[in-house]
Write an enzyme that holds these catalytic residues in place. Structure first.
Site, short mmCIF file in Angstrom:
data_model
loop_
_atom_site.label_atom_id
_atom_site.label_comp_id
_atom_site.label_asym_id
_atom_site.label_seq_id
_atom_site.Cartn_x
_atom_site.Cartn_y
_atom_site.Cartn_z
CD GLU A 1 -2.79 0.54 12.76
OE1 GLU A 1 -1.95 1.41 13.02
OE2 GLU A 1 -2.53 -0.44 12.04
CB SER B 1 -2.32 9.25 8.12
OG SER B 1 -2.26 8.48 6.92
N GLY C 1 3.12 4.37 11.80
CA GLY C 1 3.91 3.73 10.75
C GLY C 1 4.95 4.70 10.21
N GLY C 2 4.66 5.30 9.05
CA GLY C 2 5.63 6.12 8.33
C GLY C 2 6.36 7.15 9.17
CG ASN D 1 4.05 -1.45 12.35
OD1 ASN D 1 5.07 -2.12 12.09
ND2 ASN D 1 2.88 -1.71 11.79
CD1 TRP D 2 9.99 2.14 13.06
CD2 TRP D 2 11.87 0.94 13.23
NE1 TRP D 2 10.84 2.82 13.86
CE2 TRP D 2 12.00 2.11 13.99
CE3 TRP D 2 12.91 0.01 13.18
CZ2 TRP D 2 13.17 2.38 14.70
CZ3 TRP D 2 14.07 0.29 13.90
CH2 TRP D 2 14.20 1.47 14.65
CE LYS D 3 2.71 0.14 8.61
NZ LYS D 3 1.62 0.66 7.81
CG HIS E 1 -0.65 -4.00 10.79
ND1 HIS E 1 -0.84 -3.74 9.46
CD2 HIS E 1 -0.40 -2.81 11.38
CE1 HIS E 1 -0.70 -2.43 9.26
NE2 HIS E 1 -0.42 -1.85 10.40
CD GLU F 1 0.71 -2.52 6.36
OE1 GLU F 1 1.75 -2.91 6.91
OE2 GLU F 1 0.41 -1.31 6.27
N GLY G 1 -1.15 4.86 5.77
CA GLY G 1 -0.20 5.20 4.71
C GLY G 1 -0.79 6.09 3.63
P1 13P Z 1 0.97 5.02 8.81
O1 13P Z 1 1.26 5.78 10.09
O2 13P Z 1 2.13 5.00 7.87
O3 13P Z 1 -0.32 5.46 8.19
O4 13P Z 1 0.76 3.48 9.24
C1 13P Z 1 -0.14 3.18 10.25
C2 13P Z 1 0.05 1.77 10.63
O5 13P Z 1 -0.29 0.87 9.89
C3 13P Z 1 0.70 1.48 11.92
O6 13P Z 1 0.58 0.15 12.26
#
Ligand code: 13P
Length: 257
Positions: free
Chosen positions: A174, A219, A240-241, A12-14, A102, A104, A180
């Site tokens: 999640e 994470s 994510g990251g 998930n590149w956001k 998600h 967010e 994050g």
């Molecule tokens: P991180 O891997 O950056 O913690 O993000 C997780 C996430 O929200 C994936 O959808």
């Protein structure tokens, strides 16, 4: 990880990587992967909308078996919804997975359980597979409300979805406090909560619940993926990251080596 379910690891590149960077990152990722990696794991890239068409061209042109995903969509087929993207538009670009709910989107953009359900049904209607996200806040965890929270979110997301379609859905657990933050849930805790989610799915879909895949997200890094994947209930990761860098993400995919 269970022998009965193929792992699914999704990036998930956001809101990162414009379409030019996206092409470079996917090219580098494909160089780092072996054909066997695609056999042992479904690998999904969810770029921002602007990158989808470019990545589609690259995957199809170079015959790269990565799967294409999107981070969200509207639930209507078309209409006066300024700024939104409709599910059939994604399906036409051979998108196979779409993230729904998600945290967010829930926290920053007002996505409710009801909206998540509408999105999941729309995604299924157009032949794509939802990745339904659930997870508790830190306050909920500390109040001992984790199980109830994820169970409520799961039941709401799957309302009026029938078994054959449910089987195509992926759930991503999640915990919001792990996203994050560099602080992942312990493999045991993640496994326990994913077990709770699977029990809810068993109540709803006795015949197919054990075939449905449930990911952990929050994470995930090259250094913790193997311990997470060693857990029997964890069928993959939503990353994510660490998915932004093709080196890190390929190490996560190749967690067995
Ligand atoms: P991180 O891997 O950056 O913690 O993000 C997780 C996430 O929200 C994936 O959808």
């Amino acid at each position: 990880m269970s022998a009965d379910r193929k792992p699914i690891i999704a990036a998930n590149w956001k809101m990162h990587h414009d379409h030019l960077v996206a092409i470079q990152v996917v090219q580098k990722l494909s160089y780092a992967l072996e054909p066997s990696d695609y056999d042992t794991c479904d690998i999904v890239i969810c770029p921002p909308f602007t990158g989808i068409r470019s990545i589609q061209n690259l995957l199809e042109g170079d015959k790269i078996p990565l799967l294409l995903g999107a981070q969200s969509c509207h639930w209507e087929d078309e209409g006066a919804f300024t700024g939104e993207v409709a599910p059939p538009m994604l399906a036409r670009m051979n998108v196979s997975y779409v993230i729904a709910g998600h945290s967010e989107r829930r926290q920053l953009f007002g996505e409710t359980d009801e909206i998540v359900n509408k999105k999941a049904r729309a995604i299924l209607k157009h032949g794509m597979n939802p990745i339904v996200c659930v997870g508790e806040t830190l306050e909920e965890r500390e109040a001992g409300a984790t199980d109830e929270r994820v169970a409520t979110q799961t039941r709401a997301a799957f309302a009026s979805i029938k078994s054959p379609e449910a089987e195509r859905c992926v759930v991503a657990y999640e915990p919001i406090w792990a996203i994050g933050t560099g602080r992942n849930a312990t493999p045991d805790d993640a496994n326990t909560t994913i077990g709770v989610i699977r029990n809810v799915l068993r109540e709803l879909y006795r015949e197919v619940a054990d075939a449905m895949r449930i990911q952990y997200g929050g994470s995930v890094k090259p250094g913790n993926i193997a311990d997470l994947m060693a857990m029997p209930e964890i069928d993959g990761a939503l990353v994510g990251g660490a998915s932004l860098d093709p080196g890190d993400f390929s190490q996560i995919i190749r967690f067995r080596t």
